[in-house]
Write a protein that holds these residues in place. Sequence first.
Motif, PDB file in Angstrom:
ATOM      1  N   CYS A  50      59.660  56.174  36.964  1.00  0.00           N
ATOM      2  CA  CYS A  50      58.865  56.513  38.152  1.00  0.00           C
ATOM      3  C   CYS A  50      57.446  55.972  37.949  1.00  0.00           C
ATOM      4  O   CYS A  50      56.521  56.730  37.645  1.00  0.00           O
ATOM      5  N   ARG A  53      52.174  54.459  41.625  1.00  0.00           N
ATOM      6  CA  ARG A  53      52.304  53.910  42.969  1.00  0.00           C
ATOM      7  C   ARG A  53      51.040  53.158  43.367  1.00  0.00           C
ATOM      8  O   ARG A  53      49.951  53.736  43.400  1.00  0.00           O
ATOM      9  N   MET A  67      56.214  53.596  46.549  1.00  0.00           N
ATOM     10  CA  MET A  67      56.662  54.642  45.630  1.00  0.00           C
ATOM     11  C   MET A  67      58.060  54.299  45.108  1.00  0.00           C
ATOM     12  O   MET A  67      59.071  54.594  45.759  1.00  0.00           O
ATOM     13  N   LYS A  79      60.068  53.512  48.340  1.00  0.00           N
ATOM     14  CA  LYS A  79      59.578  53.981  49.636  1.00  0.00           C
ATOM     15  C   LYS A  79      58.214  53.357  49.911  1.00  0.00           C
ATOM     16  O   LYS A  79      57.358  53.317  49.030  1.00  0.00           O
ATOM     17  N   ILE A  99      62.481  53.556  53.540  1.00  0.00           N
ATOM     18  CA  ILE A  99      63.008  53.622  52.176  1.00  0.00           C
ATOM     19  C   ILE A  99      64.022  52.493  52.004  1.00  0.00           C
ATOM     20  O   ILE A  99      64.881  52.276  52.862  1.00  0.00           O
ATOM     21  N   THR A 119      60.451  61.990  54.043  1.00  0.00           N
ATOM     22  CA  THR A 119      59.176  62.389  53.454  1.00  0.00           C
ATOM     23  C   THR A 119      58.853  63.834  53.802  1.00  0.00           C
ATOM     24  O   THR A 119      58.398  64.612  52.955  1.00  0.00           O
ATOM     25  N   ALA A 302      58.157  60.109  43.744  1.00  0.00           N
ATOM     26  CA  ALA A 302      59.189  59.203  44.242  1.00  0.00           C
ATOM     27  C   ALA A 302      60.598  59.690  43.919  1.00  0.00           C
ATOM     28  O   ALA A 302      61.555  59.331  44.621  1.00  0.00           O
ATOM     29  N   ASP A 305      62.131  61.267  46.952  1.00  0.00           N
ATOM     30  CA  ASP A 305      62.618  60.298  47.932  1.00  0.00           C
ATOM     31  C   ASP A 305      63.945  59.704  47.484  1.00  0.00           C
ATOM     32  O   ASP A 305      64.860  59.507  48.291  1.00  0.00           O
TER      33      ASP A 305
END
Length: 327
Positions: A50, A53, A67, A79, A99, A119, A302, A305
């Motif tokens: 992860c 971002r 993200m 995303k 996404i 989101t 993230a 998502d």
Amino acid sequence: MTRLQDAHAKGDIPVLILSEAEVKTCMDLRKLLDALAEGFRALSGHKIVCPARPQLDVPNTGYSLAMPAWMAGMHLTVKIVNVFEGNIAKGIPSHLATIHLFDPETGMPVCVMDGTYITAVRTSGSAVLSVRELARRDAKVVTVVGAGVQADQHLHLLPLVRDFAEIRVVSKEFADAEALAAQHPGVVAVSDIEAAVRSSDVVCLATHSYQPVISAEWVKPGTHVSSVGVAPPGGEMPVDLIKRSSLFVETTEAFAPTPVGSCELAGLNPQTGTELGEMLLGLRPGRVNSEQVTVYKAMGVAMEDMVAADLAYREAISCGSGRMVAL
């Protein structure tokens, strides 16, 4: 075209497109809460990639965030979320997102879906997951503060985690609270926020306020308070409440400078916060007694998502939703 050039040509790739309405249809909210819980376990277990971002700013207008996230068994997920606060006056959501899913073995695109609903629902989902895991088992009264998108999603999700005797909604404008409550059977609009908070077992903050919307002294012992609003430099949650409570976060990045971190947590020691995943893995305690005040502050990661998009994609494939396009 030579044979070598032809071998390197991408050609048409079938990509599934899912609209906002199709994503909503494909999202099972109970499954989402469980998927988020598993995601938080994996996140704290260091099983998810992860990265930070990147942010692209449009001066005096808004910003765009990328993200990305991935873990074994999932698609590469990215995303793109655009945050433009001026949209609200135009009747457009302030947060707009798409996404993108990619095959982790080849990098080929697989799906592009609306990310605006995801989101909203994954953010409120993480907060309601915190209610499921941290509110007292005998909690009966919950108050949602706010009347926007996040408050609406909270009202869909809260009945899934507790059999509340009363669910209330309060907003700066009572008419807004009334309008939202009318969309949710059994939800009551109230006008006195102090009285509502003082008599609640759970308080969910879901506003876009630049200053605290409640006072720490209103929160009675044993209450769980969640907060999803992001509005630097102040924010909706009182800092003195955070300091005297047991604090839970998605990751310790919540203590980083904004926009990655929370303005309410600025300057606090990251060790004062417990990751939801650490608590779910049993590495650190959650609620330990009925008098403890627990606080959850969300910033959005993230991973949320990724797991939400995975749910929507799998259901879409199962039921034949969406449409294929050649890319």
